[in-house]
Design a protein around this motif. Structure first.
Motif, short mmCIF file in Angstrom:
data_model
loop_
_atom_site.label_atom_id
_atom_site.label_comp_id
_atom_site.label_asym_id
_atom_site.label_seq_id
_atom_site.Cartn_x
_atom_site.Cartn_y
_atom_site.Cartn_z
N ALA A 16 13.61 -10.02 23.08
CA ALA A 16 14.80 -9.39 22.55
C ALA A 16 15.62 -8.75 23.45
O ALA A 16 16.82 -8.77 23.52
CB ALA A 16 14.37 -8.47 21.39
N LEU A 17 14.89 -7.82 24.51
CA LEU A 17 15.84 -7.36 25.39
C LEU A 17 16.50 -8.10 26.24
O LEU A 17 17.71 -7.74 26.60
CB LEU A 17 14.54 -6.42 26.27
CG LEU A 17 15.13 -5.30 27.18
CD1 LEU A 17 16.28 -4.07 26.40
CD2 LEU A 17 14.09 -4.47 27.79
N PHE A 18 16.09 -9.06 26.64
CA PHE A 18 16.56 -10.26 27.35
C PHE A 18 18.04 -10.62 26.71
O PHE A 18 18.92 -10.80 27.46
CB PHE A 18 15.84 -11.53 27.61
CG PHE A 18 16.28 -12.67 28.12
CD1 PHE A 18 16.72 -12.52 29.59
CD2 PHE A 18 16.55 -13.81 27.30
CE1 PHE A 18 17.49 -13.65 29.93
CE2 PHE A 18 17.25 -14.94 27.68
CZ PHE A 18 17.63 -14.82 29.17
N TYR A 19 17.89 -10.90 25.43
CA TYR A 19 19.15 -11.30 24.78
C TYR A 19 20.15 -10.09 24.44
O TYR A 19 21.25 -10.24 24.82
CB TYR A 19 18.70 -11.81 23.05
CG TYR A 19 17.94 -12.86 23.24
CD1 TYR A 19 18.16 -13.85 23.87
CD2 TYR A 19 16.78 -12.98 22.04
CE1 TYR A 19 17.48 -15.14 23.91
CE2 TYR A 19 15.97 -14.20 22.37
CZ TYR A 19 16.14 -15.09 23.11
OH TYR A 19 15.54 -16.41 23.11
N LEU A 20 19.53 -8.64 24.72
CA LEU A 20 20.69 -7.78 24.63
C LEU A 20 21.13 -7.66 26.06
O LEU A 20 22.40 -7.46 26.17
CB LEU A 20 19.86 -6.44 24.37
CG LEU A 20 19.38 -6.04 23.05
CD1 LEU A 20 18.56 -4.81 22.91
CD2 LEU A 20 20.55 -6.13 22.07
N ARG A 21 20.50 -7.87 27.12
CA ARG A 21 21.10 -7.89 28.55
C ARG A 21 22.10 -8.90 28.62
O ARG A 21 22.93 -8.74 29.19
CB ARG A 21 19.89 -7.89 29.37
CG ARG A 21 19.03 -6.64 29.28
CD ARG A 21 18.20 -6.45 30.65
NE ARG A 21 17.96 -5.04 30.74
CZ ARG A 21 16.43 -4.70 30.76
NH1 ARG A 21 15.84 -5.66 30.86
NH2 ARG A 21 16.27 -3.70 30.98
N GLU A 22 21.78 -10.13 28.11
CA GLU A 22 22.71 -11.44 28.32
C GLU A 22 23.86 -11.19 27.35
O GLU A 22 24.94 -11.30 27.65
CB GLU A 22 21.80 -12.68 27.77
CG GLU A 22 20.89 -13.12 28.69
CD GLU A 22 21.44 -13.36 30.03
OE1 GLU A 22 22.39 -14.31 29.88
OE2 GLU A 22 20.89 -13.20 31.06
N LEU A 23 23.71 -10.45 26.12
CA LEU A 23 24.90 -10.03 25.40
C LEU A 23 25.66 -9.07 25.99
O LEU A 23 27.04 -9.12 26.23
CB LEU A 23 24.57 -9.49 24.11
CG LEU A 23 23.93 -10.47 22.97
CD1 LEU A 23 23.52 -9.59 21.75
CD2 LEU A 23 24.98 -11.68 22.74
N ALA A 24 25.26 -8.45 26.82
CA ALA A 24 25.75 -7.43 27.63
C ALA A 24 26.60 -7.93 28.90
O ALA A 24 27.76 -7.72 29.11
CB ALA A 24 24.92 -6.27 28.03
N GLU A 25 25.99 -8.98 29.34
CA GLU A 25 26.44 -9.56 30.52
C GLU A 25 27.77 -10.51 29.90
O GLU A 25 28.57 -10.63 30.71
CB GLU A 25 25.55 -10.48 31.08
CG GLU A 25 25.82 -11.44 32.39
CD GLU A 25 25.44 -10.51 33.48
OE1 GLU A 25 25.91 -11.04 34.50
OE2 GLU A 25 24.85 -9.45 33.24
N LYS A 26 27.66 -11.09 28.72
CA LYS A 26 28.85 -11.62 28.30
C LYS A 26 29.79 -10.78 27.66
O LYS A 26 31.02 -11.08 27.36
CB LYS A 26 28.16 -12.51 27.27
CG LYS A 26 27.59 -13.90 27.60
CD LYS A 26 27.03 -14.72 26.27
CE LYS A 26 26.51 -15.81 26.76
NZ LYS A 26 27.71 -16.80 27.01
N GLY A 27 29.75 -9.52 27.76
CA GLY A 27 30.77 -8.66 27.25
C GLY A 27 30.71 -8.33 25.66
O GLY A 27 31.79 -7.75 25.10
N TYR A 28 29.60 -8.80 25.05
CA TYR A 28 29.69 -8.63 23.92
C TYR A 28 29.18 -7.24 23.12
O TYR A 28 29.34 -7.16 22.20
CB TYR A 28 28.96 -9.80 22.99
CG TYR A 28 29.33 -11.20 23.16
CD1 TYR A 28 30.97 -11.55 23.16
CD2 TYR A 28 28.83 -12.45 23.17
CE1 TYR A 28 31.55 -12.75 23.36
CE2 TYR A 28 29.16 -13.82 23.35
CZ TYR A 28 30.76 -13.80 23.46
OH TYR A 28 31.39 -14.94 23.60
#
Ligand SMILES: [Zn+2]
Length: 318
Positions: A141-153
């Protein structure tokens, strides 16, 4: 239901009680008397009541998080029943198989839905709420949060997220039209022999998940879908399509719904599944063996894919 309180006459307690589903430290105890059910509350799963063999089955499959997700998504007002081994089998079988990209979208939706207002920190906690994103662990789940941050979401503050405007835009795009609707369009063969499956399985499963079933009971439309049906499909949030009887209309209606980018739940009597048209084999069918089987699995699938239907108070707040 009230939280379970430890009572030495009823329960055994280990020094460090853990949730039998997700292994988090939790106020969950085992009953002294057979069938020695585990009962209590866990911060990941919520209210837990499960037989030892059911918990063991989920753990062995490495799919405890699917069970946690199913428990977490139960309607708040639903009387909860003890989870038994056959329930675990059903949940494991009916759980949607999401790709990482789909999980990323689901994570964003969940983070947004747990934000009280734009700009606020979402209440989503990767350590407690990871099953809601269909993540197998807090790390995923933390991985998804970081990826969402990376995408600017989202913006991340430590491990808490704030949804950005591009994030809200993405959520809106995903929800599109039809999401506010409570209508579930039912596509099926309207032969009197099919009435029991509608009356005893499909309609009650939809109603219990807080949606409204719509079945257009009229002439058989072969090779064309009339305007009324198209209009009703466009107004619907999702579709339940039962392919038993192999009616052309059901294929057309399901195709139209997919074209609208909305969910279709595929069903078929197990005996007829081998004859279902080739193109639909890629979908995860509910291949039921009885009306009771169909009802229970459809209910679980609706909650897994769509969540509980909009309540009146939620609709008023829109
Ligand atoms: Zn748990």
């Amino acid at each position: 239901m009230a939280r379970v309180l430890f009572d030495p006459n009823v329960y055994v307690r280990n020094d460090m009680p853990k949730c039998p589903i997700c292994s988090t430290n939790a106020d969950i105890y085992r009953r002294l008397r057979p069938p020695e059910i585990f009962e209590g509350w866990c911060e990941v799963c919520g209210d837990v009541s499960i037989t030892p063999d059911a918990a063991e089955r989920a753990r062995r499959a490495g799919k405890g998080y699917l069970l946690s997700a199913a428990l977490k998504q139960r309607p708040a007002n639903q009387e909860y029943e003890t989870i038994r081994q056959q329930d675990v089998e059903r949940i494991l079988k009916d759980a949607p198989d999401f790709t990482p990209l789909e999980k990323l979208d689901i994570a964003l939706s969940v983070v947004a839905s747990m934000s009280d207002r734009p700009g606020a920190l979402s209440r989503f906690s990767h350590s407690q709420d990871y099953p809601l994103a269909y993540a197998a662990s807090p790390d995923e789940a933390l991985f998804y949060l970081r990826e969402l941050a990376e995408k600017g979401y989202v913006h991340l503050e430590h491990v808490s997220a704030i949804v950005t405007m591009p994030g809200y835009e993405r959520v809106e795009q995903m929800n599109k039209v039809g999401r506010q609707s409570r209508i579930a369009f039912v596509a099926m063969w309207f032969d009197p022999s099919r009435n029991p499956i509608y009356d005893e399985a499909i309609a009650p499963a939809i109603v219990e998940a807080a949606y409204q079933p719509l079945r257009i009971d009229k002439f058989e439309h072969v090779n064309r879908i009339d305007d009324e049906i198209i209009g009703q499909i466009k107004r619907s949030r999702f579709m339940v399509a039962d392919f038993t009887g192999q009616r052309a209309g059901v294929y057309f209606e399901a195709g139209l719904m997919l074209g609208l980018n909305r969910n279709v739940i595929w069903m078929c009597d197990k005996k007829e599944l081998p004859s279902v048209h080739f193109d639909t084999r890629q979908y995860n069918f509910i291949d039921y063996e009885s009306t009771a089987d169909a009802k229970a699995r459809l209910f679980n699938r609706i909650l897994a894919i769509e969540g509980e239907g909009p309540t009146d108070s939620k609709l008023e707040n829109l």
